[in-house]
Design an enzyme around this catalytic site. Structure first.
Site, mmCIF file in Angstrom:
data_model
loop_
_atom_site.group_PDB
_atom_site.id
_atom_site.type_symbol
_atom_site.label_atom_id
_atom_site.label_comp_id
_atom_site.label_asym_id
_atom_site.label_seq_id
_atom_site.Cartn_x
_atom_site.Cartn_y
_atom_site.Cartn_z
ATOM 1 C CG HIS A 135 -86.251 -42.813 -59.523
ATOM 2 N ND1 HIS A 135 -86.151 -43.964 -58.772
ATOM 3 C CD2 HIS A 135 -85.200 -42.026 -59.162
ATOM 4 C CE1 HIS A 135 -85.085 -43.875 -57.989
ATOM 5 N NE2 HIS A 135 -84.494 -42.719 -58.209
ATOM 6 C CG ASP B 236 -78.891 -44.421 -59.256
ATOM 7 O OD1 ASP B 236 -78.545 -43.482 -59.992
ATOM 8 O OD2 ASP B 236 -79.474 -44.244 -58.167
ATOM 9 C CG HIS C 85 -81.633 -43.180 -55.165
ATOM 10 N ND1 HIS C 85 -80.618 -42.364 -55.629
ATOM 11 C CD2 HIS C 85 -81.976 -42.716 -53.943
ATOM 12 C CE1 HIS C 85 -80.357 -41.444 -54.711
ATOM 13 N NE2 HIS C 85 -81.163 -41.636 -53.689
ATOM 14 C CG ASP D 180 -76.774 -42.172 -57.045
ATOM 15 O OD1 ASP D 180 -76.475 -43.296 -57.497
ATOM 16 O OD2 ASP D 180 -77.902 -41.669 -57.205
#
Length: 309
Positions: free
Chosen positions: A126, A163, A165, A247
Site C-alpha cells: 500500500h 493479497d 487488498h 488475507d
C-alpha cells in the site's frame, strides 16, 4: 539449489500496538511453520539492512528522509491517522524488509537459489512513492522490482499480488513505467478502493482482477487463468516478484473472500510455470498481509511448499 528464506529478529520489533492486526504474532506464525520438519530443506539467511538509496528507487527522497526523521525513540508515531504506526523498532524492521527483498533478487540472479521467500514484516504494497498507508511504510516488493531492473540490467520485471487488498502503492509506482508490470487479484469493494479492471497503466502494464466478496476457489482460479496469466505471459518478464498476502483466506477477519490453503499452492504453481517458461524460474516472494494466524500459516505453508517444488 533450493528455496532460500530471508528473515530477521528486527522484524518482530515493529510494534504498532497490542490491538493492531499487523502484529509480531503474524511473523511468529509463519516462522513456526517454516522451522518445522516439513520444511527442513529450506536454506536460511538473516535479512540485511536495506539502504535509503534502495528505498529511493521507488519512494521520493524527501519522503524517505521524513520517515527516518519521524522514527521515535520511544512511544509511537502515526503516519496516516492511526493505521500505519512507527515504534522505536520500526525503522530497522522496514529496512530489513527492503534488504531482504533486494538481497533475494541478488541471490536468485547469482544462481545461488531457485527462488526466495522473504519472511519479513510489516507489509509494503500500500505504500505509495510519497505516502505511507494501510499498515505499510515502504514498498519492498516494488523496490525489489526496480532493483532487479537497475542493478541487474534487466528489461522487464513483473510483480503479481494475490493479497486480498489491492496494492495501490505498487500500481502507483509502476503506472507510467512500461518496463514494470503489476497484476493484482483482490476483493472489491474493499480498502483501499483502487484496482478497477479499467486501470491499465501507460502500456497495458497494469492488470487488475477485482473479485466479489464471497469469491471462492473456482472463481478465483478461473479469473486468474483467464485475465491475469495471459497478460503476464504477454509481458514476458525477466524476473517475477510475488506480493504474497494470505488475507483472501476464508478464515481472515479483515476481508470476505473464501480461498483455501490449496488455492495458494495452485496460484504459486501457475506463477512458477510462467517464470520457468519466460525467466529461468526467477522468483522472489515477499510476505504481505494475512491476519488469521491459522489462515496465514496454512496459506503460506502451501505457497512455500510449492516454491520448494
Amino acid at each position: 539449489m533450493s528455496t532460500l528464506v530471508y528473515t530477521h529478529q528486527d522484524c518482530f520489533r515493529h510494534d504498532p500496538g497490542s490491538s493492531h492486526p499487523e502484529s509480531p504474532a503474524r511473523l511468529q506464525a509463519v516462522l513456526e511453520v517454516l522451522q518445522g520438519p516439513a520444511f527442513e530443506a529450506l536454506a536460511w539467511r538473516d535479512a540485511p539492512l536495506g539502504t535509503r538509496r534502495q528505498a529511493a528507487l521507488v519512494h521520493d527522497e524527501a519522503f524517505v528522509d521524513a520517515v527516518a526523521d519521524l522514527a521515535p525513540a520511544s512511544g509511537r508515531v502515526a503516519l496516516d491517522g492511526g493505521d500505519t504506526v512507527m515504534s522505536p523498532g520500526s525503522w530497522n524492521a522496514v529496512m530489513r524488509c527492503i534488504g531482504a527483498a533486494c538481497a533475494g533478487v541478488d541471490a536468485v540472479m547469482a544462481g545461488e537459489y531457485d527462488n526466495v521467500f522473504c519472511a519479513t514484516r510489516p507489509c509494503g504494497h500500500h505504500a505509495e512513492p510519497d505516502r505511507a498507508m494501510g499498515f505499510c511504510i515502504f514498498n519492498q516488493a516494488a523496490i525489489a522490482a526496480v532493483h532487479a531492473l537497475q542493478h541487474h540490467d534487466l528489461e522487464r520485471v513483473a510483480v503479481v499480488d494475490f493479497d486480498v487488498h489491492h496494492g495501490n502503492g505498487t500500481q502507483a509506482a509502476f503506472y507510467a513505467r512500461p518496463e514494470l508490470f503489476y497484476g493484482s487479484s483482490h476483493q472489491s469493494p474493499l480498502y483501499p478502493g483502487t484496482g478497477a479492471a479499467s486501470e491499465h497503466g501507460v502500456a497495458d502494464n497494469i492488470v487488475n482482477v477485482p473479485l466479489p466478496p464471497g469469491c471462492a476457489s473456482a472463481m478465483f482460479r478461473e479469473r486468474i487463468a483467464a485475465e491475469l496469466l495471459p497478460k503476464l505471459r504477454a509481458f514476458r518478464p525477466d524476473f517475477l516478484i510475488i506480493s504474497a498476502g494470505f488475507d483472501a483466506h476464508r478464515l481472515d477477519p479483515l476481508a470476505g473472500m473464501n480461498l483455501e490453503d490449496d488455492d495458494y499452492r495452485w496460484v504459486t504453481q501457475e506463477l512458477m510455470a510462467v517464470a520457468d517458461e519466460l525467466c529461468a524460474g526467477r522468483i522472489v516472494s515477499v510476505l504481505e498481509g494475512g491476519y488469521s494466524g491459522e489462515g496465514l500459516a496454512g496459506g503460506m505453508a502451501a505457497h512455500v511448499k510449492a516454491l520448494m517444488r
